[in-house]
Motif scaffolding. Structure first.
Motif, PDB file in Angstrom:
ATOM      1  N   MET A   1       0.817  -1.211   0.000  1.00  0.00           N
ATOM      2  CA  MET A   1       0.000   0.000   0.000  1.00  0.00           C
ATOM      3  C   MET A   1       0.848   1.259   0.000  1.00  0.00           C
ATOM      4  N   TYR A   2       2.164   1.115   0.197  1.00  0.00           N
ATOM      5  CA  TYR A   2       3.022   2.293   0.347  1.00  0.00           C
ATOM      6  C   TYR A   2       4.039   2.374  -0.788  1.00  0.00           C
ATOM      7  N   GLY A   3       4.399   3.618  -1.133  1.00  0.00           N
ATOM      8  CA  GLY A   3       5.468   3.836  -2.104  1.00  0.00           C
ATOM      9  C   GLY A   3       5.192   3.199  -3.445  1.00  0.00           C
ATOM     10  N   ILE A   4       6.184   2.484  -3.970  1.00  0.00           N
ATOM     11  CA  ILE A   4       6.048   1.833  -5.272  1.00  0.00           C
ATOM     12  C   ILE A   4       5.755   0.344  -5.110  1.00  0.00           C
ATOM     13  N   GLY A   5       5.359  -0.080  -3.914  1.00  0.00           N
ATOM     14  CA  GLY A   5       4.879  -1.443  -3.722  1.00  0.00           C
ATOM     15  C   GLY A   5       5.952  -2.436  -3.334  1.00  0.00           C
ATOM     16  N   GLU A   6       5.673  -3.695  -3.636  1.00  0.00           N
ATOM     17  CA  GLU A   6       6.569  -4.798  -3.283  1.00  0.00           C
ATOM     18  C   GLU A   6       7.709  -4.895  -4.281  1.00  0.00           C
ATOM     19  N   ILE A   7       8.953  -4.946  -3.779  1.00  0.00           N
ATOM     20  CA  ILE A   7      10.131  -5.036  -4.627  1.00  0.00           C
ATOM     21  C   ILE A   7      10.358  -6.503  -5.001  1.00  0.00           C
ATOM     22  N   ASN A   8      10.488  -6.777  -6.284  1.00  0.00           N
ATOM     23  CA  ASN A   8      10.678  -8.146  -6.754  1.00  0.00           C
ATOM     24  C   ASN A   8      12.138  -8.577  -6.663  1.00  0.00           C
ATOM     25  N   THR A   9      12.348  -9.872  -6.540  1.00  0.00           N
ATOM     26  CA  THR A   9      13.694 -10.436  -6.499  1.00  0.00           C
ATOM     27  C   THR A   9      14.252 -10.484  -7.920  1.00  0.00           C
TER      28      THR A   9
ATOM     29  N   ASN B   1      12.716  -6.478 -16.849  1.00  0.00           N
ATOM     30  CA  ASN B   1      12.326  -7.202 -15.641  1.00  0.00           C
ATOM     31  C   ASN B   1      11.368  -6.359 -14.807  1.00  0.00           C
ATOM     32  N   PRO B   2      10.435  -6.984 -14.107  1.00  0.00           N
ATOM     33  CA  PRO B   2       9.581  -6.228 -13.183  1.00  0.00           C
ATOM     34  C   PRO B   2      10.384  -5.807 -11.964  1.00  0.00           C
ATOM     35  N   TYR B   3      10.336  -4.517 -11.622  1.00  0.00           N
ATOM     36  CA  TYR B   3      11.062  -4.034 -10.447  1.00  0.00           C
ATOM     37  C   TYR B   3      10.180  -4.064  -9.203  1.00  0.00           C
TER      38      TYR B   3
ATOM     39  N   GLY C   1      -5.492  -0.665  -4.973  1.00  0.00           N
ATOM     40  CA  GLY C   1      -4.365  -0.188  -5.769  1.00  0.00           C
ATOM     41  C   GLY C   1      -3.860  -1.261  -6.711  1.00  0.00           C
ATOM     42  N   GLU C   2      -3.344  -0.840  -7.852  1.00  0.00           N
ATOM     43  CA  GLU C   2      -2.752  -1.772  -8.803  1.00  0.00           C
ATOM     44  C   GLU C   2      -1.767  -1.017  -9.689  1.00  0.00           C
ATOM     45  N   GLY C   3      -0.822  -1.773 -10.237  1.00  0.00           N
ATOM     46  CA  GLY C   3       0.181  -1.188 -11.120  1.00  0.00           C
ATOM     47  C   GLY C   3       1.541  -1.812 -10.889  1.00  0.00           C
ATOM     48  N   ASP C   4       2.524  -1.361 -11.618  1.00  0.00           N
ATOM     49  CA  ASP C   4       3.874  -1.894 -11.468  1.00  0.00           C
ATOM     50  C   ASP C   4       4.898  -0.920 -12.032  1.00  0.00           C
ATOM     51  N   VAL C   5       6.146  -1.180 -11.673  1.00  0.00           N
ATOM     52  CA  VAL C   5       7.289  -0.443 -12.207  1.00  0.00           C
ATOM     53  C   VAL C   5       8.206  -1.464 -12.879  1.00  0.00           C
ATOM     54  N   THR C   6       8.585  -1.194 -14.124  1.00  0.00           N
ATOM     55  CA  THR C   6       9.416  -2.107 -14.916  1.00  0.00           C
ATOM     56  C   THR C   6      10.814  -1.521 -15.089  1.00  0.00           C
ATOM     57  N   GLU C   7      11.809  -2.405 -15.056  1.00  0.00           N
ATOM     58  CA  GLU C   7      13.198  -1.997 -15.270  1.00  0.00           C
ATOM     59  C   GLU C   7      13.688  -2.506 -16.620  1.00  0.00           C
TER      60      GLU C   7
END
Length: 421
Positions: A1-9, A98-100, A132-138
């Protein structure tokens, strides 16, 4: 719920099956997404492609105000895509997507009864719904070069982009008081677009025909992410009356990351160990609050530095066994332990994961392979009782496809035209 969400490995499927370790990994046909220095180990006239898919199953539980609640959900998506090719002798180039980070939640909350609360006294019951939904991609482009024998350096340029949408709806259910009370809806949209950089080194401390010991390190410069944020709050009346409408930049920064590790290899074994430090607290200032599920009181939610240990092992019984195919398979296992990048009321939230997997070569003496991996993890167990937070368990199943095209001893001439039919 905070910031840019869960950071993926990060990492390819084979590395994620080994706890996510691999900053010192140097293996033919493996694309090192953790350390650009590892890209220097690339054969001439070769091409490597690595792609993977991943399914996730989450199980959440919480005990708040003496009531136990549970939920579960599943996701499935493309996990990563990377290619590696030589530019010159001992000089490799790689591009990966990769998904960040990822965001996905839906929470409902009823305002508890309190005889002294003016909301209850003048309005009545209030229901809050958060989603909330969405993602950040690297997107990452890197080069690695063997500067001199047994010592390699590398650098990478990273581009982060994505969109995250968050909403909340406050719905009053009038019980007492005069007048009609309309629901209120809030919408927030975050748009991410930023460039960052990474550098890395690798050194073969031992390199013989029977064993290899490689030491590696990578440093991410981090810095301001500052996503463009649009906030709007409006009433659900016939006019959709706007209460708030503003656009700005969120003060969010990616952490400075330092990873150091070692990789030991023999003809049968690969053992890797990584230590990761992420400096989240330096450039991030949090003024957000949460609710203690045990007492109902508010608590501060802050960014904090994280320390993570990753360890993995791979065992291949006999790479060149021509009769028993399962002896050519690579069997992997790993573990990861660390903490979440935020504290809740000053308390750290611990995270753990166990991983396992296998690598199946497509033919005898082939580097091209199918990688299958699973991961079991948990987080929040240490604070679930004391603070009434959610305790989460999850399972991840991934399948990766590693395609290696080259000549040489393994005869993987995938694109060469035959002279004789």
């Amino acid at each position: 719920m905070y910031g840019i969400g869960e950071i993926n490995t990060p990492g390819t499927q084979s590395m994620r099956s080994m706890g996510g370790a691999g900053v010192a990994a140097r293996m033919t046909g493996t694309i090192n997404l953790l350390n650009p220095a590892g890209l220097s180990l690339v054969m001439q006239k070769s091409f490597t492609l690595d792609a993977s898919l991943e399914g996730q199953n989450y199980y959440n539980a919480q005990t708040a105000d003496g009531v136990s609640k549970k939920s579960a959900y599943n996701t499935f998506n493309i996990r990563s895509f990377a290619i590696l090719m030589p530019l010159a002798k001992n000089l490799g180039f790689s591009v990966s997507v990769n998904p960040y980070s990822s965001v996905g939640y839906r929470v409902t909350y009823d305002h508890p009864f309190d005889a002294n609360d003016p909301v209850w006294g003048n309005v009545g019951r209030i229901n809050y719904a958060y989603a909330g939904e969405g993602d950040v991609t690297e997107v990452k482009a890197g080069i690695g070069y063997e500067l001199f024998k047994n010592f390699s350096i590398g650098a990478a340029l990273q581009y982060y982009w994505g969109d995250i949408d968050r909403t909340f709806v406050m719905t009053p259910v009038s019980i007492t008081g005069d007048g009609t009370f309309n629901p209120i809806t809030g919408e927030s949209e975050y748009a991410v677009s930023r460039f960052k950089a990474q550098v890395g080194v690798q050194w073969n401390a031992i390199l013989t025909s029977r064993r290899i010991l490689t030491l590696g390190a990578a440093y991410d410069f981090g810095g301001d992410l500052r996503p463009k944020a649009t906030h709007r709050v409006y009433g659900n009346d016939v006019f959709n009356t706007t209460v708030q409408d503003e656009t700005g930049r969120l003060p969010i920064a990616l952490p400075r990351r330092l990873t150091v590790g070692a990789c030991y290899q023999t003809s049968k074994w690969v053992v890797m160990l990584d230590y990761l430090f992420e400096n989240w607290s330096r450039d991030n200032v949090s003024e957000q609050t949460g609710v203690d599920g045990s007492t109902g009181t508010s608590m501060r939610v802050d960014y904090t530095d994280t320390h993570t240990l990753k360890a993995g092992v791979e065992f291949t019984p006999a790479r060149f066994d021509a009769r028993r195919v399962w002896r050519r398979w690579s069997y992997r296992a790993g573990l990861r332990a660390g903490s979440h990048n935020r504290t809740y009321g000053g308390h750290r939230l611990q995270e753990y994961a166990l991983t396992a997997g296998i690598g199946i070569p497509v033919k005898f003496r082939s580097v091209t392979a199918v990688d299958i991996g699973i991961e079991y993890g948990m987080r929040g167990m240490n604070l679930s009782k004391s603070l009434g937070l959610v305790r989460q368990q999850y399972f991840k199943f991934g399948i990766g496809f590693k395609f290696f095209a080259a000549g040489g001893e393994n005869h993987e001439y995938w694109f060469m035209r035959q002279k004789f039919d």
